[in-house]
Design a protein around this motif. Sequence first.
Motif, PDB file in Angstrom:
ATOM      1  N   THR A   1      20.451 100.834 -59.682  1.00  0.00           N
ATOM      2  CA  THR A   1      19.309  99.921 -59.646  1.00  0.00           C
ATOM      3  C   THR A   1      19.355  99.049 -58.385  1.00  0.00           C
ATOM      4  O   THR A   1      18.350  98.871 -57.687  1.00  0.00           O
ATOM      5  CB  THR A   1      19.305  99.022 -60.895  1.00  0.00           C
ATOM      6  N   VAL A   2      20.541  98.518 -58.074  1.00  0.00           N
ATOM      7  CA  VAL A   2      20.690  97.646 -56.904  1.00  0.00           C
ATOM      8  C   VAL A   2      20.408  98.411 -55.618  1.00  0.00           C
ATOM      9  O   VAL A   2      19.660  97.942 -54.746  1.00  0.00           O
ATOM     10  CB  VAL A   2      22.114  97.045 -56.868  1.00  0.00           C
ATOM     11  N   LEU A   3      20.986  99.603 -55.491  1.00  0.00           N
ATOM     12  CA  LEU A   3      20.850 100.358 -54.249  1.00  0.00           C
ATOM     13  C   LEU A   3      19.514 101.070 -54.137  1.00  0.00           C
ATOM     14  O   LEU A   3      19.089 101.419 -53.034  1.00  0.00           O
ATOM     15  CB  LEU A   3      21.991 101.382 -54.137  1.00  0.00           C
ATOM     16  N   GLY A   4      18.887 101.305 -55.263  1.00  0.00           N
ATOM     17  CA  GLY A   4      17.629 102.042 -55.242  1.00  0.00           C
ATOM     18  C   GLY A   4      16.419 101.196 -54.937  1.00  0.00           C
ATOM     19  O   GLY A   4      15.297 101.712 -54.880  1.00  0.00           O
ATOM     20  N   GLU A   5      16.635  99.899 -54.733  1.00  0.00           N
ATOM     21  CA  GLU A   5      15.511  98.995 -54.465  1.00  0.00           C
ATOM     22  C   GLU A   5      15.083  99.084 -53.009  1.00  0.00           C
ATOM     23  O   GLU A   5      15.105  98.126 -52.242  1.00  0.00           O
ATOM     24  CB  GLU A   5      15.905  97.568 -54.836  1.00  0.00           C
ATOM     25  N   GLY A   6      14.683 100.280 -52.603  1.00  0.00           N
ATOM     26  CA  GLY A   6      14.190 100.483 -51.245  1.00  0.00           C
ATOM     27  C   GLY A   6      15.266 100.524 -50.192  1.00  0.00           C
ATOM     28  O   GLY A   6      14.970 100.568 -48.995  1.00  0.00           O
ATOM     29  N   ARG A   7      16.552 100.523 -50.612  1.00  0.00           N
ATOM     30  CA  ARG A   7      17.632 100.478 -49.632  1.00  0.00           C
ATOM     31  C   ARG A   7      18.102 101.875 -49.227  1.00  0.00           C
ATOM     32  O   ARG A   7      18.215 102.181 -48.047  1.00  0.00           O
ATOM     33  CB  ARG A   7      18.826  99.695 -50.193  1.00  0.00           C
ATOM     34  N   PHE A   8      18.431 102.689 -50.244  1.00  0.00           N
ATOM     35  CA  PHE A   8      19.036 104.008 -49.970  1.00  0.00           C
ATOM     36  C   PHE A   8      18.455 105.053 -50.901  1.00  0.00           C
ATOM     37  O   PHE A   8      17.888 104.742 -51.950  1.00  0.00           O
ATOM     38  CB  PHE A   8      20.563 103.945 -50.184  1.00  0.00           C
ATOM     39  N   LEU A   9      18.642 106.307 -50.501  1.00  0.00           N
ATOM     40  CA  LEU A   9      18.344 107.430 -51.384  1.00  0.00           C
ATOM     41  C   LEU A   9      19.577 107.675 -52.235  1.00  0.00           C
ATOM     42  O   LEU A   9      20.649 108.026 -51.733  1.00  0.00           O
ATOM     43  CB  LEU A   9      18.003 108.671 -50.573  1.00  0.00           C
ATOM     44  N   VAL A  10      19.454 107.459 -53.551  1.00  0.00           N
ATOM     45  CA  VAL A  10      20.579 107.600 -54.489  1.00  0.00           C
ATOM     46  C   VAL A  10      20.318 108.833 -55.351  1.00  0.00           C
ATOM     47  O   VAL A  10      19.243 108.977 -55.943  1.00  0.00           O
ATOM     48  CB  VAL A  10      20.722 106.350 -55.384  1.00  0.00           C
ATOM     49  N   MET A  11      21.327 109.705 -55.433  1.00  0.00           N
ATOM     50  CA  MET A  11      21.153 110.975 -56.172  1.00  0.00           C
ATOM     51  C   MET A  11      22.324 111.153 -57.145  1.00  0.00           C
ATOM     52  O   MET A  11      23.463 110.784 -56.844  1.00  0.00           O
ATOM     53  CB  MET A  11      21.135 112.155 -55.209  1.00  0.00           C
ATOM     54  N   ASP A  12      22.042 111.707 -58.322  1.00  0.00           N
ATOM     55  CA  ASP A  12      23.094 112.024 -59.262  1.00  0.00           C
ATOM     56  C   ASP A  12      23.944 113.146 -58.696  1.00  0.00           C
ATOM     57  O   ASP A  12      23.450 114.047 -58.024  1.00  0.00           O
ATOM     58  CB  ASP A  12      22.523 112.458 -60.616  1.00  0.00           C
ATOM     59  N   LYS A  13      25.264 113.075 -58.988  1.00  0.00           N
ATOM     60  CA  LYS A  13      26.183 114.106 -58.489  1.00  0.00           C
ATOM     61  C   LYS A  13      26.012 115.377 -59.320  1.00  0.00           C
ATOM     62  O   LYS A  13      26.088 115.328 -60.518  1.00  0.00           O
ATOM     63  CB  LYS A  13      27.637 113.596 -58.601  1.00  0.00           C
TER      64      LYS A  13
ATOM     65  N   VAL B   1      25.750 110.035 -55.601  1.00  0.00           N
ATOM     66  CA  VAL B   1      25.801 110.303 -54.163  1.00  0.00           C
ATOM     67  C   VAL B   1      24.715 109.492 -53.467  1.00  0.00           C
ATOM     68  O   VAL B   1      23.588 109.383 -53.971  1.00  0.00           O
ATOM     69  CB  VAL B   1      25.608 111.808 -53.883  1.00  0.00           C
ATOM     70  N   VAL B   2      25.056 108.918 -52.313  1.00  0.00           N
ATOM     71  CA  VAL B   2      24.112 108.108 -51.538  1.00  0.00           C
ATOM     72  C   VAL B   2      23.950 108.735 -50.154  1.00  0.00           C
ATOM     73  O   VAL B   2      24.933 109.124 -49.521  1.00  0.00           O
ATOM     74  CB  VAL B   2      24.609 106.657 -51.398  1.00  0.00           C
ATOM     75  N   ARG B   3      22.717 108.835 -49.699  1.00  0.00           N
ATOM     76  CA  ARG B   3      22.429 109.330 -48.359  1.00  0.00           C
ATOM     77  C   ARG B   3      22.388 108.147 -47.393  1.00  0.00           C
ATOM     78  O   ARG B   3      21.679 107.157 -47.620  1.00  0.00           O
ATOM     79  CB  ARG B   3      21.072 110.056 -48.355  1.00  0.00           C
ATOM     80  N   LEU B   4      23.189 108.237 -46.315  1.00  0.00           N
ATOM     81  CA  LEU B   4      23.253 107.178 -45.312  1.00  0.00           C
ATOM     82  C   LEU B   4      22.842 107.712 -43.953  1.00  0.00           C
ATOM     83  O   LEU B   4      23.060 108.885 -43.645  1.00  0.00           O
ATOM     84  CB  LEU B   4      24.675 106.621 -45.191  1.00  0.00           C
ATOM     85  N   GLU B   5      22.270 106.845 -43.128  1.00  0.00           N
ATOM     86  CA  GLU B   5      22.032 107.189 -41.730  1.00  0.00           C
ATOM     87  C   GLU B   5      23.331 107.043 -40.954  1.00  0.00           C
ATOM     88  O   GLU B   5      24.184 106.215 -41.297  1.00  0.00           O
ATOM     89  CB  GLU B   5      20.971 106.266 -41.125  1.00  0.00           C
ATOM     90  N   ASP B   6      23.503 107.855 -39.930  1.00  0.00           N
ATOM     91  CA  ASP B   6      24.705 107.791 -39.110  1.00  0.00           C
ATOM     92  C   ASP B   6      24.492 106.751 -38.016  1.00  0.00           C
ATOM     93  O   ASP B   6      24.143 107.064 -36.882  1.00  0.00           O
ATOM     94  CB  ASP B   6      25.028 109.160 -38.507  1.00  0.00           C
ATOM     95  N   ARG B   7      24.700 105.486 -38.368  1.00  0.00           N
ATOM     96  CA  ARG B   7      24.583 104.390 -37.412  1.00  0.00           C
ATOM     97  C   ARG B   7      25.455 103.232 -37.885  1.00  0.00           C
ATOM     98  O   ARG B   7      25.796 103.144 -39.075  1.00  0.00           O
ATOM     99  CB  ARG B   7      23.130 103.944 -37.237  1.00  0.00           C
ATOM    100  N   PRO B   8      25.831 102.326 -37.003  1.00  0.00           N
ATOM    101  CA  PRO B   8      26.727 101.224 -37.363  1.00  0.00           C
ATOM    102  C   PRO B   8      26.178 100.362 -38.494  1.00  0.00           C
ATOM    103  O   PRO B   8      24.969 100.101 -38.566  1.00  0.00           O
ATOM    104  CB  PRO B   8      26.849 100.421 -36.058  1.00  0.00           C
TER     105      PRO B   8
END
Length: 413
Positions: free
Chosen positions: A401-413, A346-353
């Motif tokens: 690894t790719v998304l966790g490089e300061g881009r997004f909060l990545v969480m195990d389901k 699961v990835v946490r995203l901001e609600d923006r374009p």
Amino acid sequence: MVGAGLLGGSMLACLQTRRTSTRLVVVSSPGTLDALKSHGWCDVLLPYEHLAEACDEADLVLLCSPMSAIHAHLEEVASAKDRLAPGALVMDVGSTKATICRLGFERFPDEGPDSPRFVGGHPMAGSEKSGLAAADPLLYQSALWVLCPPKDLAADRLDPAKALIAALGARGAILDPEQHDAVVARISHVPQILSSVLAGWAGSDEALSHASLALAAGGFRDMTRLALSSWDVWRDILATNPGPIAAGLREVADRLSELAERAGTWARAEEALAGEGGDAARRYLEAIQAGDAAHESQLLPADPELGGEIIRSEKEFRNAFHAGKGFRERFRMPRKGIAHDLSEFVVRLEDRPGQLLALLGPLADAGINVQDLEILKVREGETGTVLVGFASPEDREKAKTVLGEGRFLVMDK
């Protein structure tokens, strides 16, 4: 291919980028054939009255016609089975399997290694739309495709069907026809009826319908999406799986009836508390929150018997919620079953374009294929969570690894 509506047309659209020397012959209605001419997806186009001719040297026959016609078309193909290629496979894509498989197995028995055989098929993919105009080349991507072969069929005879499934980007599974129909009644057919009934009930009171539409949000939208489905499609599905559907509706009706009785108990308690003031209502709610630890006298000191009924009602509702939540949580958990499961996080995203692009872009740049994507929850103007699925645990870890490089909060389901 016999019939080129949503399912057949989507196959044709998808196969254009994957087939080489495969010869595609389509048998369908005049209107559909005219539309197919402009697409250039097929080598030969024939009307239904030339179905026997279309069978000449065919290695694979796909019955994609509506359920109301599929039995007749199967009989026609069976009458022309001597025209099929040696070892040919005949497969339908209907939503119910027991009836069509009984007929297909009877019409295509084992008469030697080169005899044509029938295999039931059900791609678990579809749309509220129908017809060739709704064809989608990605319809089958990551979808489960159930095969129901006869028990005496050699495993390698399924290779053509498995090759087609793989070419369409779907995942194969094997089930007994009766088990298939019992399962789809629970997870598809009965839910379709409940969704239609729920949407109809919500709008049945004219005095409340406008306010209901104004207040309805994501939960109601998700639960009633199936209510948009076409009755012309579902009529034949329901008519060919009546036993499991009737049993399922009775079971659900019994459970809803029990909960309705329990809700009625709470309504009686509400009447009993009316006029006793806020302190009595507070004590009542606190006692309900205590669940099994509550005492009848705490709930309604003046009516302990009703208090006991309220405690039992709370337990019934609690059990219903826990049972539903427990099964729903298993839906996305790694589990053993009839098909390969996806590896997810699961990835946490901001609600923006641009957030979905920012999520998927780096994965594409890294050569990581996303098999499934589901928006789980959105708080407008704040954040949302997205479930991302991959074909293997290795792909999932690379993506983390790719998304966790300061881009997004990545969480195990």
